[in-house]
Design an enzyme around this catalytic site. Sequence first.
Site, PDB file in Angstrom:
ATOM      1  N   ARG A 143       1.877  -9.166 -10.224  1.00 47.13           N
ATOM      2  CA  ARG A 143       2.298  -7.820 -10.637  1.00 47.13           C
ATOM      3  C   ARG A 143       2.078  -7.719 -12.137  1.00 47.13           C
ATOM      4  NH1 ARG A 143       3.884  -3.509 -12.403  1.00 47.13           N
ATOM      5  NH2 ARG A 143       5.324  -2.071 -11.406  1.00 47.13           N
ATOM      6  N   GLU A 164       2.822   5.149  -6.535  1.00 40.69           N
ATOM      7  CA  GLU A 164       2.876   4.377  -5.288  1.00 40.69           C
ATOM      8  C   GLU A 164       1.829   4.829  -4.280  1.00 40.69           C
ATOM      9  OE1 GLU A 164       4.606   1.740  -4.926  1.00 40.69           O
ATOM     10  OE2 GLU A 164       5.949   1.962  -6.625  1.00 40.69           O
ATOM     11  N   ARG A 193       6.799 -12.448  -6.924  1.00 41.84           N
ATOM     12  CA  ARG A 193       5.458 -12.194  -7.461  1.00 41.84           C
ATOM     13  C   ARG A 193       5.349 -12.760  -8.875  1.00 41.84           C
ATOM     14  NH1 ARG A 193       5.486  -5.728  -6.641  1.00 41.84           N
ATOM     15  NH2 ARG A 193       7.321  -6.102  -7.940  1.00 41.84           N
TER      16      ARG A 193
END
Length: 169
Positions: A62, A70, A112
């Site tokens: 990320r 999104e 992440r």
Amino acid sequence: MTRRRAVPWLLLFAVLSYAGARGLGLGGPSAGSRPVQDGQVTRVVDGDTVHVRLDGRDETVRYIGVDTPETKKPGTPVQCFGKAASRENERLVAGERVRLRYDAERRDRYGRLLAYVYRRRDGLWVNGTLVRKGFATTLTIAPNVAHAGELRSLERGAQRRDRGLWRAC
């Protein structure tokens, strides 16, 4: 101050100035003081998330300091300019060798990796490029703030120039 006392201070100033100019950890997106890792992008998830092959394993990465509209969040409709941001991220990094530069925290609560991402072939700072071109907004989450000021400045420029999502949304 005597000349004899001034010389060590001048030498220290010269060394620190040289180190800053060479990007040895004294600021800027190429700061060398943070841990770095090289890998290859195997898949682009969306505008601010990719999969990277690191040391033989696939990791979700990320981007630090940025947020794109999104496109894949469960229960959330595709947002304005989300598909364009995903396409731009794909154009920038799909299949590319990249350098990941970490900040204070290595992973988020979802596991992440969190990184500033640079394309190996030309050093392009992907996080900053997405913001500068209006494909992303800034998202500052402490303690990962090493480039928050630079990203805010890029965002203001994109807004002033009415670029990307600032025009479309």
